[in-house]
Write a protein that holds these residues in place. Structure first.
Motif, PDB file in Angstrom:
ATOM      1  N   PHE A 111       0.819  -1.209   0.000  1.00 54.71           N
ATOM      2  CA  PHE A 111       0.000   0.000   0.000  1.00 54.71           C
ATOM      3  C   PHE A 111       0.856   1.263   0.000  1.00 54.71           C
ATOM      4  CE2 PHE A 111      -2.861  -3.207   1.756  1.00 54.71           C
ATOM      5  CZ  PHE A 111      -3.996  -2.985   0.988  1.00 54.71           C
ATOM      6  N   SER A 112       0.442   2.213  -0.838  1.00 54.10           N
ATOM      7  CA  SER A 112       1.093   3.519  -0.913  1.00 54.10           C
ATOM      8  C   SER A 112       0.025   4.601  -0.781  1.00 54.10           C
ATOM      9  CB  SER A 112       1.805   3.689  -2.258  1.00 54.10           C
ATOM     10  OG  SER A 112       2.803   2.706  -2.422  1.00 54.10           O
ATOM     11  N   LEU A 113       0.467   5.805  -0.439  1.00 53.22           N
ATOM     12  CA  LEU A 113      -0.452   6.944  -0.356  1.00 53.22           C
ATOM     13  C   LEU A 113      -0.348   7.783  -1.611  1.00 53.22           C
ATOM     14  CD1 LEU A 113       0.144   8.316   3.249  1.00 53.22           C
ATOM     15  CD2 LEU A 113      -1.709   6.874   2.455  1.00 53.22           C
ATOM     16  N   ILE A 114      -1.460   8.393  -1.987  1.00 58.10           N
ATOM     17  CA  ILE A 114      -1.494   9.378  -3.064  1.00 58.10           C
ATOM     18  C   ILE A 114      -1.935  10.687  -2.424  1.00 58.10           C
ATOM     19  CG2 ILE A 114      -2.701  10.095  -5.157  1.00 58.10           C
ATOM     20  CD1 ILE A 114      -3.029   7.089  -5.807  1.00 58.10           C
ATOM     21  N   MET A 115      -1.178  11.753  -2.666  1.00 57.05           N
ATOM     22  CA  MET A 115      -1.573  13.045  -2.105  1.00 57.05           C
ATOM     23  C   MET A 115      -1.084  14.181  -2.992  1.00 57.05           C
ATOM     24  SD  MET A 115       1.076  13.731   1.073  1.00 57.05           S
ATOM     25  CE  MET A 115       0.593  12.279   1.964  1.00 57.05           C
ATOM     26  N   GLY A 116      -1.738  15.312  -2.844  1.00 62.48           N
ATOM     27  CA  GLY A 116      -1.303  16.522  -3.533  1.00 62.48           C
ATOM     28  C   GLY A 116      -0.130  17.149  -2.800  1.00 62.48           C
ATOM     29  N   GLU A 117       0.629  17.965  -3.536  1.00 61.36           N
ATOM     30  CA  GLU A 117       1.778  18.654  -2.940  1.00 61.36           C
ATOM     31  C   GLU A 117       1.374  19.476  -1.727  1.00 61.36           C
ATOM     32  OE1 GLU A 117       5.310  19.783  -6.048  1.00 61.36           O
ATOM     33  OE2 GLU A 117       3.453  20.911  -6.158  1.00 61.36           O
TER      34      GLU A 117
ATOM     35  N   VAL B 183       3.067  11.777  -5.078  1.00 59.42           N
ATOM     36  CA  VAL B 183       2.634  13.165  -4.951  1.00 59.42           C
ATOM     37  C   VAL B 183       2.323  13.741  -6.329  1.00 59.42           C
ATOM     38  CG1 VAL B 183       3.317  15.461  -4.143  1.00 59.42           C
ATOM     39  CG2 VAL B 183       4.082  13.424  -2.898  1.00 59.42           C
ATOM     40  N   TYR B 184       1.137  14.346  -6.439  1.00 57.49           N
ATOM     41  CA  TYR B 184       0.777  15.026  -7.680  1.00 57.49           C
ATOM     42  C   TYR B 184       0.858  16.536  -7.456  1.00 57.49           C
ATOM     43  CZ  TYR B 184      -3.911  15.211  -5.522  1.00 57.49           C
ATOM     44  OH  TYR B 184      -4.963  15.404  -4.664  1.00 57.49           O
ATOM     45  N   PRO B 185       1.168  17.302  -8.523  1.00 57.11           N
ATOM     46  CA  PRO B 185       1.388  18.745  -8.363  1.00 57.11           C
ATOM     47  C   PRO B 185       0.101  19.521  -8.095  1.00 57.11           C
ATOM     48  CG  PRO B 185       1.541  18.119 -10.668  1.00 57.11           C
ATOM     49  CD  PRO B 185       1.350  16.854  -9.895  1.00 57.11           C
ATOM     50  N   ARG B 186       0.260  20.617  -7.373  1.00 53.93           N
ATOM     51  CA  ARG B 186      -0.832  21.557  -7.111  1.00 53.93           C
ATOM     52  C   ARG B 186      -0.290  22.966  -7.302  1.00 53.93           C
ATOM     53  NH1 ARG B 186      -5.905  19.202  -5.376  1.00 53.93           N
ATOM     54  NH2 ARG B 186      -6.287  21.208  -4.449  1.00 53.93           N
TER      55      ARG B 186
END
Length: 193
Positions: free
Chosen positions: A100-106, A129-132
């Motif tokens: 399991f991994s986490l996905i989150m915004g910057e 991490v996805y950009p914001r």
């Protein structure tokens, strides 16, 4: 199998959430994305948060055509308030065969150091991490961290708050929601008051 956990209230789930989830499913080494619906915290005012089962249903509707994206109500059954570290421990125990991994915004990465037992999370799990826009300064310790992976996903500046506020004042936001979610919101007269 590598599972990316994308947490949110999804009140409502919108096309921005799906764009990010699908990008992670198709353009990272994650095999599946689980959209983890965060339950209502009983210690907070309800405000505009729909009941858990309505938000879960909208995630079901939104993800039914995506083989790699699944809804999850795992936090509904866990003690409140929910802490990510506890959810991860529960999932790892229940599904030892998955990673399991986490996905989150910057923007969330900026406050990761304030999360309960964040060191344990980073010791045992990767973070995608996805950009914001306007994400602010990234903590020095997270810039080149081996467990933090930046994914060049599209920058989506769309919020559930904007959608709710627009519905409340009678604006047409239909293009911002998957059709099935739009119909569910419309039929149930959600967010109009």
């Amino acid at each position: 199998m590598k599972i990316g956990l994308y947490f949110g209230t999804f009140n409502p789930i919108h096309i921005g959430h799906l764009i990010i989830a699908n990008h992670m499913a198709e353009h990272s080494d994650l095999d599946q994305i689980w959209m983890v619906v965060t339950p209502h915290n009983p210690h907070k005012l309800k405000s505009t948060l729909l009941d858990d089962h309505h938000r879960l249903e909208m995630v079901h509707l939104a993800t039914q055509d995506y083989a790699k994206i699944k809804p999850s109500d795992v936090e509904f059954k866990l003690p409140q308030p929910n802490y990510t570290v506890n959810t991860l421990a529960h999932l790892q125990e229940k599904y030892p065969q998955y990673e399991f991994s986490l996905i989150m915004g910057e923007d969330n990465l900026n406050s990761l150091h304030k999360w309960k037992n964040y060191e344990v999370i980073l010791q045992n799990h990767s973070v995608y991490v996805y950009p914001r826009f306007n994400s602010g300064e990234i903590e020095e310790q997270f810039i080149n961290h081996s467990k933090i992976h930046r994914v060049g996903a599209p920058v989506i500046e769309l919020s559930s708050t904007f959608i709710r506020e627009s519905i409340k004042i009678g604006k047409n936001i239909q293009p911002l929601l998957p059709n099935s979610v739009w119909e569910y919101v419309d039929i149930n007269n959600f967010y109009k008051k």
